[in-house]
Design a protein around this motif. Structure first.
Motif, PDB file in Angstrom:
ATOM      1  N   VAL A  42       0.845  -1.185   0.000  1.00  0.00           N
ATOM      2  CA  VAL A  42       0.000   0.000   0.000  1.00  0.00           C
ATOM      3  C   VAL A  42       0.884   1.241   0.000  1.00  0.00           C
ATOM      4  N   SER A  43       0.534   2.206  -0.829  1.00  0.00           N
ATOM      5  CA  SER A  43       1.281   3.464  -0.911  1.00  0.00           C
ATOM      6  C   SER A  43       0.464   4.583  -0.265  1.00  0.00           C
ATOM      7  N   GLN A  44       1.105   5.727  -0.085  1.00  0.00           N
ATOM      8  CA  GLN A  44       0.382   6.898   0.418  1.00  0.00           C
ATOM      9  C   GLN A  44      -0.744   7.263  -0.538  1.00  0.00           C
ATOM     10  N   LYS A  45      -0.492   7.128  -1.850  1.00  0.00           N
ATOM     11  CA  LYS A  45      -1.537   7.414  -2.834  1.00  0.00           C
ATOM     12  C   LYS A  45      -2.672   6.400  -2.744  1.00  0.00           C
ATOM     13  N   SER A  46      -2.371   5.161  -2.357  1.00  0.00           N
ATOM     14  CA  SER A  46      -3.423   4.161  -2.139  1.00  0.00           C
ATOM     15  C   SER A  46      -4.352   4.605  -1.015  1.00  0.00           C
ATOM     16  N   ILE A  47      -3.762   5.137   0.035  1.00  0.00           N
ATOM     17  CA  ILE A  47      -4.546   5.617   1.180  1.00  0.00           C
ATOM     18  C   ILE A  47      -5.441   6.774   0.739  1.00  0.00           C
ATOM     19  N   GLN A  48      -4.909   7.668  -0.094  1.00  0.00           N
ATOM     20  CA  GLN A  48      -5.697   8.790  -0.604  1.00  0.00           C
ATOM     21  C   GLN A  48      -6.825   8.300  -1.521  1.00  0.00           C
ATOM     22  N   ALA A  49      -6.545   7.288  -2.343  1.00  0.00           N
ATOM     23  CA  ALA A  49      -7.576   6.727  -3.229  1.00  0.00           C
ATOM     24  C   ALA A  49      -8.687   6.084  -2.408  1.00  0.00           C
ATOM     25  N   LEU A  50      -8.333   5.411  -1.324  1.00  0.00           N
ATOM     26  CA  LEU A  50      -9.340   4.815  -0.443  1.00  0.00           C
ATOM     27  C   LEU A  50     -10.191   5.901   0.207  1.00  0.00           C
ATOM     28  N   ALA A  51      -9.578   6.991   0.634  1.00  0.00           N
ATOM     29  CA  ALA A  51     -10.334   8.108   1.212  1.00  0.00           C
ATOM     30  C   ALA A  51     -11.290   8.695   0.168  1.00  0.00           C
ATOM     31  N   PHE A  52     -10.841   8.769  -1.086  1.00  0.00           N
ATOM     32  CA  PHE A  52     -11.701   9.242  -2.174  1.00  0.00           C
ATOM     33  C   PHE A  52     -12.882   8.287  -2.370  1.00  0.00           C
ATOM     34  N   ALA A  53     -12.617   6.983  -2.334  1.00  0.00           N
ATOM     35  CA  ALA A  53     -13.694   5.991  -2.457  1.00  0.00           C
ATOM     36  C   ALA A  53     -14.696   6.150  -1.305  1.00  0.00           C
ATOM     37  N   ASP A  54     -14.188   6.436  -0.118  1.00  0.00           N
ATOM     38  CA  ASP A  54     -15.083   6.677   1.027  1.00  0.00           C
ATOM     39  C   ASP A  54     -15.941   7.925   0.798  1.00  0.00           C
TER      40      ASP A  54
END
Length: 150
Positions: free
Chosen positions: A72-84
């Protein structure tokens, strides 16, 4: 084995801190097309609401930009927040789909048709979203998991 797909449009997002590429399919999932590039700003929820009203998808795909190692990357975490964030306006299935090379693939596609990187930023985000959605649909057709459902 190729599975028949449920009729309905699908939508994908290539999330970025500045811009978000959007791609959609047609009802029969024959064609995936670039839809828009939206600026990621304080109006993002209103912009997403308009897009979802227009597209009315049966599911959503968000690209998950993991590290090449699969971590998992920092951008993955941001993409998950976007999905939320999308969950606030869409109550159907939302999937994260591995997109480690979607942007570099989109850049390569643009170069192959003679477009310069500088002139193509907005379209590159859309092409990356197209690649993400095509990957999800190919998974769906082959009976594999579309992506990690959130």
């Amino acid at each position: 084995m190729i599975n028949s797909l449920k009729v309905g449009r699908r939508i994908a997002f290539d999330y970025g801190e500045k811009r978000i590429g959007v791609a959609t399919s047609d009802e029969q999932t024959i064609l995936v097309s670039p839809h828009a590039t939206i600026v990621n700003d304080e109006q993002i929820l209103a912009k997403l609401t308009d897009i979802f009203s227009d597209v009315n998808p049966i599911y959503v795909v968000v690209g998950d930009p993991k590290h090449l190692s699969g971590e998992v990357s920092q951008k993955s975490i941001q993409a998950l927040a976007f999905a939320d964030l999308i969950k606030k306006i869409f109550h159907g299935p939302i999937y994260l789909v591995d997109e480690r090379l979607s942007t570099s693939s989109a850049l390569s596609q643009m170069r192959s048709i003679g477009r310069k990187d500088k002139d193509s930023k907005a379209i590159i985000d859309q092409i990356a979203a197209v690649n993400i959605l095509e990957s999800a649909i190919n998974n769906e057709r082959s009976g594999n998991k579309i992506g990690a459902q959130i």
